[in-house]
Design a protein around this motif. Sequence first.
Motif, PDB file in Angstrom:
ATOM      1  N   ILE A   1       0.823  -1.209   0.000  1.00 54.38           N
ATOM      2  CA  ILE A   1       0.000   0.000   0.000  1.00 54.38           C
ATOM      3  C   ILE A   1       0.859   1.262   0.000  1.00 54.38           C
ATOM      4  O   ILE A   1       2.017   1.255   0.394  1.00 54.38           O
ATOM      5  N   VAL A   2       0.268   2.331  -0.487  1.00 54.97           N
ATOM      6  CA  VAL A   2       0.891   3.661  -0.463  1.00 54.97           C
ATOM      7  C   VAL A   2      -0.094   4.606   0.238  1.00 54.97           C
ATOM      8  O   VAL A   2      -1.274   4.303   0.320  1.00 54.97           O
ATOM      9  N   PRO A   3       0.412   5.739   0.741  1.00 59.94           N
ATOM     10  CA  PRO A   3      -0.529   6.659   1.396  1.00 59.94           C
ATOM     11  C   PRO A   3      -1.621   7.099   0.431  1.00 59.94           C
ATOM     12  O   PRO A   3      -1.403   7.219  -0.775  1.00 59.94           O
ATOM     13  N   ASN A   4      -2.779   7.336   0.994  1.00 59.90           N
ATOM     14  CA  ASN A   4      -3.921   7.859   0.266  1.00 59.90           C
ATOM     15  C   ASN A   4      -3.585   9.180  -0.437  1.00 59.90           C
ATOM     16  O   ASN A   4      -2.798   9.966   0.070  1.00 59.90           O
ATOM     17  N   GLY A   5      -4.182   9.397  -1.587  1.00 61.96           N
ATOM     18  CA  GLY A   5      -3.914  10.607  -2.361  1.00 61.96           C
ATOM     19  C   GLY A   5      -4.062  11.895  -1.573  1.00 61.96           C
ATOM     20  O   GLY A   5      -3.237  12.812  -1.697  1.00 61.96           O
ATOM     21  N   ALA A   6      -5.088  11.973  -0.745  1.00 65.95           N
ATOM     22  CA  ALA A   6      -5.326  13.189   0.036  1.00 65.95           C
ATOM     23  C   ALA A   6      -4.175  13.440   1.004  1.00 65.95           C
ATOM     24  O   ALA A   6      -3.773  14.590   1.236  1.00 65.95           O
ATOM     25  N   ALA A   7      -3.601  12.363   1.558  1.00 64.06           N
ATOM     26  CA  ALA A   7      -2.481  12.518   2.488  1.00 64.06           C
ATOM     27  C   ALA A   7      -1.229  12.946   1.732  1.00 64.06           C
ATOM     28  O   ALA A   7      -0.440  13.772   2.204  1.00 64.06           O
ATOM     29  N   LEU A   8      -1.044  12.373   0.537  1.00 64.15           N
ATOM     30  CA  LEU A   8       0.113  12.716  -0.294  1.00 64.15           C
ATOM     31  C   LEU A   8       0.133  14.209  -0.607  1.00 64.15           C
ATOM     32  O   LEU A   8       1.195  14.826  -0.694  1.00 64.15           O
ATOM     33  N   GLY A   9      -1.065  14.788  -0.764  1.00 63.39           N
ATOM     34  CA  GLY A   9      -1.149  16.180  -1.207  1.00 63.39           C
ATOM     35  C   GLY A   9      -0.987  17.220  -0.111  1.00 63.39           C
ATOM     36  O   GLY A   9      -0.983  18.422  -0.401  1.00 63.39           O
ATOM     37  N   ILE A  10      -0.882  16.804   1.141  1.00 60.78           N
ATOM     38  CA  ILE A  10      -0.769  17.803   2.218  1.00 60.78           C
ATOM     39  C   ILE A  10       0.646  18.405   2.191  1.00 60.78           C
ATOM     40  O   ILE A  10       1.633  17.670   2.226  1.00 60.78           O
ATOM     41  N   PRO A  11       0.748  19.724   2.104  1.00 65.04           N
ATOM     42  CA  PRO A  11       2.073  20.341   1.949  1.00 65.04           C
ATOM     43  C   PRO A  11       2.888  20.412   3.233  1.00 65.04           C
ATOM     44  O   PRO A  11       3.215  21.484   3.725  1.00 65.04           O
TER      45      PRO A  11
ATOM     46  N   ARG B   1       8.670   7.502   0.479  1.00 63.78           N
ATOM     47  CA  ARG B   1       7.519   6.706   0.026  1.00 63.78           C
ATOM     48  C   ARG B   1       6.215   7.494   0.131  1.00 63.78           C
ATOM     49  O   ARG B   1       5.144   6.935  -0.005  1.00 63.78           O
ATOM     50  N   GLY B   2       6.329   8.798   0.384  1.00 64.31           N
ATOM     51  CA  GLY B   2       5.141   9.645   0.377  1.00 64.31           C
ATOM     52  C   GLY B   2       4.450   9.765   1.717  1.00 64.31           C
ATOM     53  O   GLY B   2       3.465  10.498   1.858  1.00 64.31           O
ATOM     54  N   ARG B   3       4.946   9.034   2.720  1.00 67.85           N
ATOM     55  CA  ARG B   3       4.300   9.111   4.031  1.00 67.85           C
ATOM     56  C   ARG B   3       4.702  10.401   4.736  1.00 67.85           C
ATOM     57  O   ARG B   3       5.816  10.908   4.540  1.00 67.85           O
ATOM     58  N   ILE B   4       3.812  10.932   5.553  1.00 68.48           N
ATOM     59  CA  ILE B   4       4.096  12.174   6.254  1.00 68.48           C
ATOM     60  C   ILE B   4       5.225  11.941   7.258  1.00 68.48           C
ATOM     61  O   ILE B   4       5.177  11.002   8.063  1.00 68.48           O
ATOM     62  N   ALA B   5       6.283  12.790   7.157  1.00 67.22           N
ATOM     63  CA  ALA B   5       7.447  12.630   8.030  1.00 67.22           C
ATOM     64  C   ALA B   5       7.127  13.196   9.405  1.00 67.22           C
ATOM     65  O   ALA B   5       6.791  14.374   9.527  1.00 67.22           O
ATOM     66  N   VAL B   6       7.145  12.339  10.418  1.00 69.36           N
ATOM     67  CA  VAL B   6       6.804  12.796  11.769  1.00 69.36           C
ATOM     68  C   VAL B   6       7.911  12.443  12.748  1.00 69.36           C
ATOM     69  O   VAL B   6       8.724  11.551  12.515  1.00 69.36           O
TER      70      VAL B   6
ATOM     71  N   ASP C   1      -1.261   4.330   8.286  1.00 75.43           N
ATOM     72  CA  ASP C   1      -0.630   4.004   7.007  1.00 75.43           C
ATOM     73  C   ASP C   1      -0.088   5.215   6.257  1.00 75.43           C
ATOM     74  O   ASP C   1       0.702   5.064   5.328  1.00 75.43           O
ATOM     75  N   CYS C   2      -0.519   6.424   6.624  1.00 77.16           N
ATOM     76  CA  CYS C   2      -0.052   7.592   5.889  1.00 77.16           C
ATOM     77  C   CYS C   2       1.083   8.301   6.604  1.00 77.16           C
ATOM     78  O   CYS C   2       1.498   9.386   6.190  1.00 77.16           O
ATOM     79  N   ALA C   3       1.596   7.711   7.689  1.00 83.69           N
ATOM     80  CA  ALA C   3       2.664   8.361   8.453  1.00 83.69           C
ATOM     81  C   ALA C   3       3.888   7.453   8.543  1.00 83.69           C
ATOM     82  O   ALA C   3       3.757   6.232   8.552  1.00 83.69           O
ATOM     83  N   ALA C   4       5.061   8.072   8.601  1.00 83.31           N
ATOM     84  CA  ALA C   4       6.290   7.297   8.786  1.00 83.31           C
ATOM     85  C   ALA C   4       6.738   7.491  10.226  1.00 83.31           C
ATOM     86  O   ALA C   4       7.422   8.456  10.557  1.00 83.31           O
ATOM     87  N   ILE C   5       6.325   6.571  11.095  1.00 83.21           N
ATOM     88  CA  ILE C   5       6.648   6.652  12.519  1.00 83.21           C
ATOM     89  C   ILE C   5       7.726   5.612  12.793  1.00 83.21           C
ATOM     90  O   ILE C   5       7.504   4.424  12.546  1.00 83.21           O
ATOM     91  N   THR C   6       8.878   6.057  13.265  1.00 85.46           N
ATOM     92  CA  THR C   6       9.945   5.085  13.485  1.00 85.46           C
ATOM     93  C   THR C   6      10.071   4.789  14.964  1.00 85.46           C
ATOM     94  O   THR C   6       9.884   5.650  15.825  1.00 85.46           O
ATOM     95  N   GLY C   7      10.397   3.543  15.263  1.00 83.51           N
ATOM     96  CA  GLY C   7      10.581   3.100  16.640  1.00 83.51           C
ATOM     97  C   GLY C   7      11.984   3.419  17.116  1.00 83.51           C
ATOM     98  O   GLY C   7      12.787   3.993  16.373  1.00 83.51           O
ATOM     99  N   PRO C   8      12.297   3.032  18.353  1.00 79.75           N
ATOM    100  CA  PRO C   8      13.623   3.308  18.927  1.00 79.75           C
ATOM    101  C   PRO C   8      14.755   2.665  18.102  1.00 79.75           C
ATOM    102  O   PRO C   8      15.873   3.154  18.112  1.00 79.75           O
ATOM    103  N   ASP C   9      14.447   1.572  17.390  1.00 74.56           N
ATOM    104  CA  ASP C   9      15.477   0.913  16.586  1.00 74.56           C
ATOM    105  C   ASP C   9      15.648   1.584  15.219  1.00 74.56           C
ATOM    106  O   ASP C   9      16.413   1.105  14.387  1.00 74.56           O
ATOM    107  N   GLY C  10      14.947   2.664  14.986  1.00 78.06           N
ATOM    108  CA  GLY C  10      15.082   3.389  13.715  1.00 78.06           C
ATOM    109  C   GLY C  10      14.270   2.803  12.574  1.00 78.06           C
ATOM    110  O   GLY C  10      14.229   3.361  11.482  1.00 78.06           O
ATOM    111  N   ARG C  11      13.573   1.677  12.834  1.00 75.44           N
ATOM    112  CA  ARG C  11      12.755   1.075  11.763  1.00 75.44           C
ATOM    113  C   ARG C  11      11.312   1.547  11.882  1.00 75.44           C
ATOM    114  O   ARG C  11      10.809   1.732  12.984  1.00 75.44           O
ATOM    115  N   PRO C  12      10.641   1.743  10.744  1.00 73.42           N
ATOM    116  CA  PRO C  12       9.250   2.194  10.822  1.00 73.42           C
ATOM    117  C   PRO C  12       8.347   1.094  11.392  1.00 73.42           C
ATOM    118  O   PRO C  12       8.593  -0.095  11.184  1.00 73.42           O
ATOM    119  N   TYR C  13       7.312   1.507  12.091  1.00 77.52           N
ATOM    120  CA  TYR C  13       6.341   0.541  12.613  1.00 77.52           C
ATOM    121  C   TYR C  13       5.532  -0.053  11.456  1.00 77.52           C
ATOM    122  O   TYR C  13       5.298   0.616  10.443  1.00 77.52           O
TER     123      TYR C  13
END
Lengths: 422, 422
Positions: free
Chosen positions: B263-273, B279-284, B301-313
């Motif tokens: 899957i990829v983030p939804n179009g509406a999420a991709l378009g938020i400036p 991979r298009g996920r919102i960097a948080v 699914d539209c966010a890139a949340i990384t854990g303490p090990d640096g890998r995304p959930y």
Amino acid sequence: MHNILVLGGGFGGVTAARHLERLLGARDDVTITLVSRENYFVLTPLLFEACSGTLELRHCAQPIRPALRRARFVEATVEEVDVERRVVRATAAGGAMHEFPYDDLVVALGGTTNMSLIPGSAHALTFKSMADALVLRNHLIERFERADAAADPTDRRRCLTVVVIGGGLVGVELLGELTAFADEVLRYYPRIPRDDVRFHLYEAGPRILPELDAKLADVAVRVLRKRGAELRSGTPVRAIEPGRVLLADGPIDAGTVVLAAGIVPNGAALGIPVDHDARGRIAVEATMRSRSHPNVWALGDCAAITGPDGRPYPQLAQFATREAKQLARNVVAAIDGRAPMPFHFRSLGTMASLGGTRAVAQLMGVRLTGFPAWWFRRTYYLFQMPRWDRRLRMILDWTIALFFRPDVTRVDVAPLGSAATV
Amino acid sequence: MHNILVLGGGFGGVTAARHLERLLGARDDVTITLVSRENYFVLTPLLFEACSGTLELRHCAQPIRPALRRARFVEATVEEVDVERRVVRATAAGGAMHEFPYDDLVVALGGTTNMSLIPGSAHALTFKSMADALVLRNHLIERFERADAAADPTDRRRCLTVVVIGGGLVGVELLGELTAFADEVLRYYPRIPRDDVRFHLYEAGPRILPELDAKLADVAVRVLRKRGAELRSGTPVRAIEPGRVLLADGPIDAGTVVLAAGIVPNGAALGIPVDHDARGRIAVEATMRSRSHPNVWALGDCAAITGPDGRPYPQLAQFATREAKQLARNVVAAIDGRAPMPFHFRSLGTMASLGGTRAVAQLMGVRLTGFPAWWFRRTYYLFQMPRWDRRLRMILDWTIALFFRPDVTRVDVAPLGSAATV
């Protein structure tokens, strides 16, 4: 080998095929084939509850295949009946053309909403099939959502106006179910004032519910008026436009317009080159045998079967089922060289659901109203379902619905796109 | 007045809104608004069973309105987020444009099937929404009907070939459900030889079910192979054409092709400036706060949340739910001038249903297979449903399904025509 071909998978067609199976037993000189556009049969009187969500949509249908034993089932749409060559041409999904030869043809193709009475009928929703029930449900919930979000009060009121055209059984039962549904779900729409939700029913004829006696019809009208619905008889609709209905005394803006003003035979039945009556129904003897082609038989909404009093039998499931049984006996009699018998049946009664555990019914001369009538109607249709798995699911749906409110989930209807038609 | 605006009605958005309600109690200095395209939320892991009909389609969804207390719900599709003016523009059904101002924005718009990996992806069915489950169900039953009527054996075999692209959780669970469903319903299709029904799964990566440990993945593959499915890893699909799939070693004709390859983030999420990752996920941040805009928050699914090990959930419901709760706490903390906390959660386990009362699961280090895993998975998801009316309906559906075969009723999908869009 003698081939009996049944066209149509409604009450008439399925009952005829099942009854033919029973009468023919293990006789291997006769084949039975049932051709229908859908692989399931719908208990149409339950569509109202499926629309409001009291009953699951799928539970008011029964797959045809498990209901048949020796008959062959084919899902296909009838294209042409060649009465000279005695062959029916039908297309299966995907466009493949199939030919079905027959010795006896049973036409049970049913009816469709009459779109020719009122100009602009294509702008109205109809209420005849599972898809119709699903579309109307989604449409109505969508209008509530839209009204809840709307800033302008005029927009909001338009969204919340529902017009039902036709005051016969279908129109009144639908109005009953929709008013009860609206009363239940409006609590989830805090921004919608109850008074903004308006229900109108217009009947061209002189009175509401001509199928029932006048006293019961009055009870029905009273129940519905108490829920805020406006019912007017003697009020023909002049035309339907997108989002509004034109009456003699002016237009009415409406977010939802449902046409329930009578039925005509299905297009496939109209096209069969046998004798038809003035309304397009196949002209048959009292035995249900075509007047012009003795090896064609017809029943249900696409046939003009007259009783001993010379009047045609009503177009109701109750009659289609009885006609189908008699027709099956007649076809077997004809094969065996015996004389077919005329159809004769007196209605056991008529019932109209009003939604929200209310109904009116006249049963063998007895009038019932309110909860008892509603309970009786449910139980009666429950036993019209051919198999126990569905009956059980229906009972459970109803039981749960007694304790919980209906919900506002739309099972979204996505157009079948290119991917699905590979 | 402080406005919190939540976008998206999936696991993430609904849980966030509900948790915000709980944390804010009766505080009247904060409003909560939830905007979603649909007025219901779907328990996506149950869509497999909805597709086969074990569970009613509507029962794997929960209407959002009754699940909220003080938050306002609006059904509308997000069009544009103006992060300068702090306003979200969205269109309601019927095209009316609404503006929602916000002080804190929670983006939970989810993901959509990745259509850019394989050329011709538009020719495949997808499996992500209720509509997808309904369309796939109808499509498959239609193929059985077509095959049953087909005269040519090549046509018939093509109709009966199912290809699933992607060997992750979704692909494998879908294959499991479909094989079990086919085994059950084929008895109603006497003219279809069981061997003509073929199921293929192609995974581009090195192994099937990378989400689970290798031993459990092997169990899953064994179960599915026993049902006659062919599963191949290391087999990328080159392209999809109408009715066939191209592999390195040649084409495969298939009546049903389902794409479940990520899957990829939804179009509406991709378009938020705001800032996005590759991979298009919102960097948080680890607190789920946007790296570029501190009053925008994102999860699921539209966010890139990384854990303490640096890998995304992982992009799983289990994580979205936990993220939503932490995010709600963080938003309230930020409003009150406290520091938001980083998200930290270790998976409790992973489960994969294989259909037909079989599953595999690893739960806090323990491996389960077969019926116990299947039973545990069901029960777990049952309690993910927010309200008891739905839970009760689910329990009853499952109970009945233990005693009766699945059915082959298609709830027909009619394109929403002009009448419905008055």
